[in-house]
Design an enzyme around this catalytic site. Structure first.
Site, short mmCIF file in Angstrom:
data_model
loop_
_atom_site.label_atom_id
_atom_site.label_comp_id
_atom_site.label_asym_id
_atom_site.label_seq_id
_atom_site.Cartn_x
_atom_site.Cartn_y
_atom_site.Cartn_z
N GLU A 107 -25.41 -26.79 -48.19
CA GLU A 107 -26.06 -25.62 -48.81
C GLU A 107 -25.16 -25.10 -49.92
O GLU A 107 -23.93 -25.10 -49.78
CB GLU A 107 -26.20 -24.54 -47.71
CG GLU A 107 -26.69 -23.18 -48.20
CD GLU A 107 -26.55 -22.08 -47.12
OE1 GLU A 107 -25.56 -22.10 -46.34
OE2 GLU A 107 -27.42 -21.21 -47.08
N ASN A 122 -32.60 -19.78 -52.43
CA ASN A 122 -31.57 -20.66 -51.87
C ASN A 122 -32.30 -21.99 -51.60
O ASN A 122 -33.09 -22.08 -50.66
CB ASN A 122 -31.01 -20.04 -50.58
CG ASN A 122 -29.83 -20.81 -50.03
OD1 ASN A 122 -29.62 -21.97 -50.37
ND2 ASN A 122 -29.07 -20.17 -49.17
N LYS A 150 -35.13 -21.83 -48.81
CA LYS A 150 -34.75 -21.29 -47.49
C LYS A 150 -35.66 -20.16 -47.06
O LYS A 150 -35.86 -19.19 -47.79
CB LYS A 150 -33.30 -20.82 -47.56
CG LYS A 150 -32.68 -20.39 -46.24
CD LYS A 150 -31.19 -20.13 -46.46
CE LYS A 150 -30.45 -19.74 -45.21
NZ LYS A 150 -29.00 -19.56 -45.49
N GLU A 164 -27.37 -12.59 -48.58
CA GLU A 164 -28.45 -13.53 -48.96
C GLU A 164 -29.76 -12.80 -49.24
O GLU A 164 -30.53 -13.21 -50.11
CB GLU A 164 -28.64 -14.59 -47.88
CG GLU A 164 -27.53 -15.61 -47.88
CD GLU A 164 -27.91 -16.85 -47.09
OE1 GLU A 164 -28.89 -17.50 -47.43
OE2 GLU A 164 -27.18 -17.15 -46.13
N CYS A 213 -29.25 -24.14 -43.40
CA CYS A 213 -28.32 -23.33 -42.62
C CYS A 213 -28.98 -22.53 -41.51
O CYS A 213 -29.34 -23.07 -40.48
CB CYS A 213 -27.50 -22.43 -43.55
SG CYS A 213 -26.05 -21.75 -42.70
N ASN A 266 -23.33 -23.22 -44.59
CA ASN A 266 -22.07 -22.51 -44.83
C ASN A 266 -21.95 -21.51 -43.70
O ASN A 266 -22.57 -20.45 -43.75
CB ASN A 266 -22.14 -21.69 -46.14
CG ASN A 266 -21.94 -22.51 -47.38
OD1 ASN A 266 -20.85 -22.59 -47.94
ND2 ASN A 266 -23.02 -23.09 -47.87
N1 CDV Z 1 -25.53 -19.47 -44.75
C1 CDV Z 1 -26.10 -19.11 -43.58
O1 CDV Z 1 -27.32 -19.13 -43.42
N2 CDV Z 1 -25.24 -18.69 -42.61
C2 CDV Z 1 -25.75 -18.22 -41.36
C3 CDV Z 1 -25.01 -16.99 -40.93
C4 CDV Z 1 -25.75 -16.26 -39.82
C5 CDV Z 1 -23.61 -17.18 -40.56
C6 CDV Z 1 -25.76 -19.29 -40.29
O2 CDV Z 1 -26.74 -19.34 -39.54
O3 CDV Z 1 -24.83 -20.07 -40.17
#
Ligand code: CDV
Length: 323
Positions: free
Chosen positions: A47, A107, A124, A143, A173, A198
């Site tokens: 991501e 995203n 996303k 975000e 993610c 991430n």
């Molecule tokens: N970039 C993300 O979507 N991170 C999320 C947050 C909650 C840490 C994750 O689900 O990993």
């Protein structure tokens, strides 16, 4: 005929705030070269692979953050990635911040053929975090400020990959933590889910304790369960290591339809892991335990789409129980 693919997760170590696109693109191209040497046919990058995880930085004026977004793909700066894919005959997945010509920000991830055609795009859906500066948090996660909710759903595409037609889908993610993301793609017979993430090593919400080791466990748990329950492979690729003092946990994995981890990254830097995927493995789950046509009961699942938040249940009373 056996349909098999060599899958790769191309984990990226940290990208610092001060790093330009050239830094990330150079590293991505080197991982692509390595993927070629290791025989990979599909490579999945994380991501927001072209920049640091910028939603941790608050900007009052969102236009000041414009330099984190791509308004075209490929661009002069990102063209070397497409050239490497063409040179090595590799299809790739890349996450990036997208700014559309009419000013929308997403995203986004794309799945690109070796000849540079975007075969599938995903934006996303489950954006975590918050829109405004949150003084309680240890680190911001903005975000909801920097991106709109994706407007493409969870599409699956039957796409030509290394001589086979493969049902491919993507999530990004936080989407991996939501069974709905997986099931919507399972209902489209997805065979390969590509996802980048991430994820900080520590819970930054500052609203309670979460043990360090459980962060990785929860990530793997959701991906392994998603693959098993929807009879698909997944390549889940992390950004890892310390970005400007903020640690991301890595642990990229490739998972099979039995929910088993076939390969796992062990470093917090740039690292390529590969696994052979026999797509025929998707058949067993799909035709037995998770034969949706035979066993699903959508008439009992109404709340899944009718309701967003949870509601308290009915309260038991002797009179009700007797009815
Ligand atoms: N970039 C993300 O979507 N991170 C999320 C947050 C909650 C840490 C994750 O689900 O990993």
């Amino acid at each position: 005929m056996t349909r098999s693919l060599v899958l790769a997760a191309a984990q990226l170590g940290p990208i610092q705030k001060a790093d330009g696109r050239d830094v990330a693109v150079g590293r991505i191209v080197r991982l692509m070269e390595k993927a070629h040497r290791m025989g990979a046919q599909v490579v999945v990058f994380p991501e927001l692979a072209l920049t640091t995880f910028f939603p941790r930085w608050y900007e009052e004026d969102i236009a000041v953050a414009d330099h984190w977004y791509e308004s075209a793909l490929p661009s002069n700066e990102t063209a070397p990635i497409f050239e490497a894919a063409r040179k090595y005959g590799i299809a790739f997945h890349l996450g990036y911040a997208e700014k559309t010509p009419d000013g929308h920000r997403y995203n986004t991830a794309v799945f690109v053929s070796p000849n540079g055609e975007i075969m599938l795009k995903y934006r996303k859906v489950h954006l975590p975090g918050h829109k405004d500066y949150d003084p309680i948090r240890k680190v911001q996660h903005l975000e909801k400020r920097y991106f709109e909710v994706g407007n493409l759903g969870f599409p699956v595409m039957r796409a030509p990959v290394a001589g086979h037609d493969v049902n491919v889908g993507m999530m990004i993610c936080n989407d991996r933590r939501w069974p709905e993301s997986w099931r919507v793609m399972g209902l489209q017979q997805v065979e390969l889910v590509m996802l980048g993430y991430n994820t900080p090593s520590l819970n930054m919400d500052n609203r309670g304790f979460e043990a360090h080791h459980l962060r990785v466990f929860h990530s793997h748990l959701t991906i392994q369960a998603g693959c098993y329950q929807n009879a698909c492979f997944a390549v889940a690729t992390a950004k890892a290591g310390t970005e400007d003092g903020h640690e991301l946990f890595g642990h990229s994995i490739i998972v099979n339809p039995q929910g088993e981890i076939m390969a796992q990254a062990t470093s917090w830097g740039d690292e390529l892991i590969v696994a052979d995927a026999d797509l025929g493995m998707c058949e067993l789950g799909r035709t037995t335990i998770f034969n949706f046509e035979k066993h699903r009961r959508p008439e009992a699942y109404g709340r899944i789409t009718d309701q967003v938040g949870s509601e308290p249940p009915a309260t038991w009373s002797p009179r009700r129980a007797a009815e």
